[in-house]
Design a protein around this motif. Sequence first.
Motif, PDB file in Angstrom:
ATOM      1  N   GLU A  53     -14.108  -5.863  11.872  1.00 41.91           N
ATOM      2  CA  GLU A  53     -13.874  -5.311  10.531  1.00 41.91           C
ATOM      3  C   GLU A  53     -15.192  -4.804   9.956  1.00 41.91           C
ATOM      4  O   GLU A  53     -16.219  -5.461  10.100  1.00 41.91           O
ATOM      5  N   GLN A  57     -12.741  -3.069   5.304  1.00 37.45           N
ATOM      6  CA  GLN A  57     -11.600  -3.708   5.966  1.00 37.45           C
ATOM      7  C   GLN A  57     -11.618  -5.207   5.695  1.00 37.45           C
ATOM      8  O   GLN A  57     -10.567  -5.815   5.438  1.00 37.45           O
ATOM      9  N   ASN A  61      -8.609  -7.094   3.995  1.00 41.69           N
ATOM     10  CA  ASN A  61      -7.890  -8.091   4.793  1.00 41.69           C
ATOM     11  C   ASN A  61      -7.849  -9.449   4.100  1.00 41.69           C
ATOM     12  O   ASN A  61      -6.926 -10.230   4.315  1.00 41.69           O
ATOM     13  N   CYS A 125       2.556  11.433   7.595  1.00 45.19           N
ATOM     14  CA  CYS A 125       2.770  10.582   6.415  1.00 45.19           C
ATOM     15  C   CYS A 125       3.122  11.334   5.130  1.00 45.19           C
ATOM     16  O   CYS A 125       3.580  10.716   4.174  1.00 45.19           O
ATOM     17  N   VAL A 138       5.026   7.773   4.449  1.00 45.00           N
ATOM     18  CA  VAL A 138       4.131   6.632   4.199  1.00 45.00           C
ATOM     19  C   VAL A 138       3.232   6.945   2.995  1.00 45.00           C
ATOM     20  O   VAL A 138       2.952   6.082   2.170  1.00 45.00           O
ATOM     21  N   LYS A 167     -11.071   5.834   0.779  1.00 42.66           N
ATOM     22  CA  LYS A 167     -11.457   4.558   0.162  1.00 42.66           C
ATOM     23  C   LYS A 167     -12.472   4.741  -0.969  1.00 42.66           C
ATOM     24  O   LYS A 167     -12.798   3.780  -1.674  1.00 42.66           O
ATOM     25  N   CYS A 172      -8.503   0.042  -0.851  1.00 42.59           N
ATOM     26  CA  CYS A 172      -7.623  -0.424   0.233  1.00 42.59           C
ATOM     27  C   CYS A 172      -6.475   0.545   0.495  1.00 42.59           C
ATOM     28  O   CYS A 172      -5.395   0.148   0.947  1.00 42.59           O
ATOM     29  N   SER A 173      -6.724   1.828   0.208  1.00 38.25           N
ATOM     30  CA  SER A 173      -5.727   2.859   0.508  1.00 38.25           C
ATOM     31  C   SER A 173      -5.249   2.736   1.957  1.00 38.25           C
ATOM     32  O   SER A 173      -6.020   2.387   2.852  1.00 38.25           O
ATOM     33  N   ASP A 174      -3.961   3.042   2.181  1.00 43.45           N
ATOM     34  CA  ASP A 174      -3.411   3.034   3.546  1.00 43.45           C
ATOM     35  C   ASP A 174      -3.985   4.173   4.393  1.00 43.45           C
ATOM     36  O   ASP A 174      -3.914   4.152   5.608  1.00 43.45           O
ATOM     37  N   MET A 175      -4.525   5.181   3.714  1.00 41.83           N
ATOM     38  CA  MET A 175      -4.924   6.413   4.408  1.00 41.83           C
ATOM     39  C   MET A 175      -6.236   6.237   5.181  1.00 41.83           C
ATOM     40  O   MET A 175      -7.173   5.634   4.659  1.00 41.83           O
ATOM     41  N   PRO A 176      -6.298   6.763   6.390  1.00 41.02           N
ATOM     42  CA  PRO A 176      -7.553   6.701   7.140  1.00 41.02           C
ATOM     43  C   PRO A 176      -8.681   7.454   6.424  1.00 41.02           C
ATOM     44  O   PRO A 176      -8.422   8.351   5.621  1.00 41.02           O
ATOM     45  N   ARG A 177      -9.913   7.078   6.773  1.00 39.05           N
ATOM     46  CA  ARG A 177     -11.097   7.766   6.224  1.00 39.05           C
ATOM     47  C   ARG A 177     -11.532   8.802   7.254  1.00 39.05           C
ATOM     48  O   ARG A 177     -12.404   8.537   8.085  1.00 39.05           O
ATOM     49  N   PHE A 178     -10.897   9.979   7.204  1.00 38.40           N
ATOM     50  CA  PHE A 178     -11.029  10.917   8.328  1.00 38.40           C
ATOM     51  C   PHE A 178     -12.451  11.397   8.574  1.00 38.40           C
ATOM     52  O   PHE A 178     -12.878  11.521   9.711  1.00 38.40           O
ATOM     53  N   ALA A 181     -14.705   8.252   9.533  1.00 39.82           N
ATOM     54  CA  ALA A 181     -14.397   7.775  10.887  1.00 39.82           C
ATOM     55  C   ALA A 181     -14.905   8.743  11.960  1.00 39.82           C
ATOM     56  O   ALA A 181     -14.863   8.432  13.146  1.00 39.82           O
ATOM     57  N   ALA A 183     -13.477  11.563  12.592  1.00 34.51           N
ATOM     58  CA  ALA A 183     -12.322  12.245  13.172  1.00 34.51           C
ATOM     59  C   ALA A 183     -12.316  13.725  12.800  1.00 34.51           C
ATOM     60  O   ALA A 183     -12.014  14.579  13.619  1.00 34.51           O
TER      61      ALA A 183
ATOM     62  N   ARG B 184      -6.278  -5.327   9.346  1.00 31.87           N
ATOM     63  CA  ARG B 184      -6.684  -3.916   9.422  1.00 31.87           C
ATOM     64  C   ARG B 184      -8.023  -3.799  10.122  1.00 31.87           C
ATOM     65  O   ARG B 184      -8.972  -4.496   9.786  1.00 31.87           O
ATOM     66  N   TYR B 188      -9.015   4.011  12.076  1.00 30.08           N
ATOM     67  CA  TYR B 188      -8.139   4.489  11.002  1.00 30.08           C
ATOM     68  C   TYR B 188      -7.739   3.402  10.011  1.00 30.08           C
ATOM     69  O   TYR B 188      -6.841   3.605   9.190  1.00 30.08           O
ATOM     70  N   ASP B 189      -8.330   2.232  10.113  1.00 29.95           N
ATOM     71  CA  ASP B 189      -8.049   1.126   9.169  1.00 29.95           C
ATOM     72  C   ASP B 189      -6.584   0.673   9.211  1.00 29.95           C
ATOM     73  O   ASP B 189      -6.061   0.192   8.197  1.00 29.95           O
ATOM     74  N   THR B 194       0.549  -1.327   7.748  1.00 28.33           N
ATOM     75  CA  THR B 194       0.310  -0.001   7.183  1.00 28.33           C
ATOM     76  C   THR B 194       1.586   0.837   7.335  1.00 28.33           C
ATOM     77  O   THR B 194       1.983   1.552   6.422  1.00 28.33           O
ATOM     78  N   LYS B 201      10.123   3.801   4.756  1.00 26.57           N
ATOM     79  CA  LYS B 201       9.063   4.725   5.166  1.00 26.57           C
ATOM     80  C   LYS B 201       9.388   5.389   6.500  1.00 26.57           C
ATOM     81  O   LYS B 201      10.148   4.856   7.308  1.00 26.57           O
TER      82      LYS B 201
END
Lengths: 205, 283
Positions: A53, A57, A61, A125, A138, A167, A172-178, A181, A183, B184, B188-189, B194, B201
């Motif tokens: 983590e 994270q 968590n 999503c 999502v 973030k 703690c958003s569900d969305m990735p940190r593009f 990361a 990406a 997590r 991509y966390d 999720t 969903k």
Amino acid sequence: MTKTTILAALLATPALLGSSIVLADATHRTKAIETIKRDFQPRGQADLDRLAEDGVQAICNRTGNNPSGDIVKTLEADQLAGVKYPADNKLMGDWKAGEKLAQSGRGFTWSDKPGLPVGGNCYNCHQISPKETAYGTVGPSLLHYGKLRGNTPEMQKYTFNKIFNSKAYNLCSDMPRFGHAGALKPEQIKDLVALLLDPESPVNK
Amino acid sequence: MERSPPQQTLAGRLAILGTLGALAFSVSAVAQQELDHAKADAEFAKFRAEMEDSNPAELFELKGEELWKAKRGPKNVSLAESCDVGLGVGKLEGAYVINPRYYPDADKVMDVERRIVWCMTEKQGFKFGDIAKKPFASGNYTPEVTSLVTFVAGHSRNMKFAAPIKDPKVREVYEIGKEITAYRAGPYDFSCNTCHGSDGKRIRMQNLPNLSTPEGSLKGVMGWPGYRMTGGVMLTSQWRMNDCFRQQRFPEPKYVSDTVTALLTYMTVNANGYTYKGPGIKR
């Protein structure tokens, strides 16, 4: 680990120790993490370091994705500080390239070819262009995103930042940190900003 | 043969068409898409019902039966005469739905696939490394363990899930499984939750069960082992968990590891009381 990540980790730990957060099931969580650390093997591009983590994270968590207190603002600001912008500093690119990127969900799994480019995963999503009906739910619908918000420089910057590091605004958003990361590159995020904000984009028709 | 009712003049028909057209247009785009999704689901359900008259899973049950009864391995014993999958050696009726459970001889909570692998190594003398080398089906290859699991699962058709959650050892693994779903990490966390932590969903068109509900967990364990239309292979719950971690962008869980057993324990216990339909067909 990036500098941001290390900083976040350093910040998170003392805050957690000193906080009055009730750790409902810390024992089983600890055991769960120990179990995970034992039970995985590297495959393809997915190495074991992915199980660790980072600071964000870790705090999410440990708080059921609902952290509180000053630490939240501090960590969000820290995430925002790591955002990198395109060389030309323009934040709106080509919405057509953005649409293509938004469609692709590839990348970063052990069965994907290592390296870039990877997909934006957006339609996985979000509802975005009205032409694409196979969209996930999502995340919230982004239909008419720019039409509803305008495309001021501030809105461009917010949208760019949100995609680069979700973030920065919601720890703690569900969305990735593009962007964070690695990406998506700033130049690609620019195209996604255009998909959402360009008046010519089908999103805003 | 069609007969127009006398009152249905051309003008009348046009009026009806007009009404239908207005109706169609009054359905909003969103509602239309929801209809499309529902229709796709309904079509697959119908297809599945048709296919289950000649369920391809049964072929693997037959193959599994041969493997179960044959004397095999360096120790030349059969699983039928040596393997206890929860109800005593060789007893299969209703065994699948009372797993995962605690096995004192292994001092572990195990799901059925893990238990069969344990029997193959401990009782028959096979090497774990050989079994774990290629644990899941691909192309024309189906691992022996997959057929064995399908065979055992077939003996719990239409029985209720009843994983023994009153056993403190199972409870402990259940709680660990619950925490694993919340963990997590990765680029991509993502955690399991999720995508699988709230109701209603979707990823693209794919509905995502909420594993914290009995109905959602039931969707997670129902239908496995399953014959997957994508790829045309027979796959187990162990494979399904493996593929979840792939999509989570995690590294790979080791075959029949505690992590996977914990997740299967979490889901099966949540689905307790619901009927297991048996090895089936998956999209």
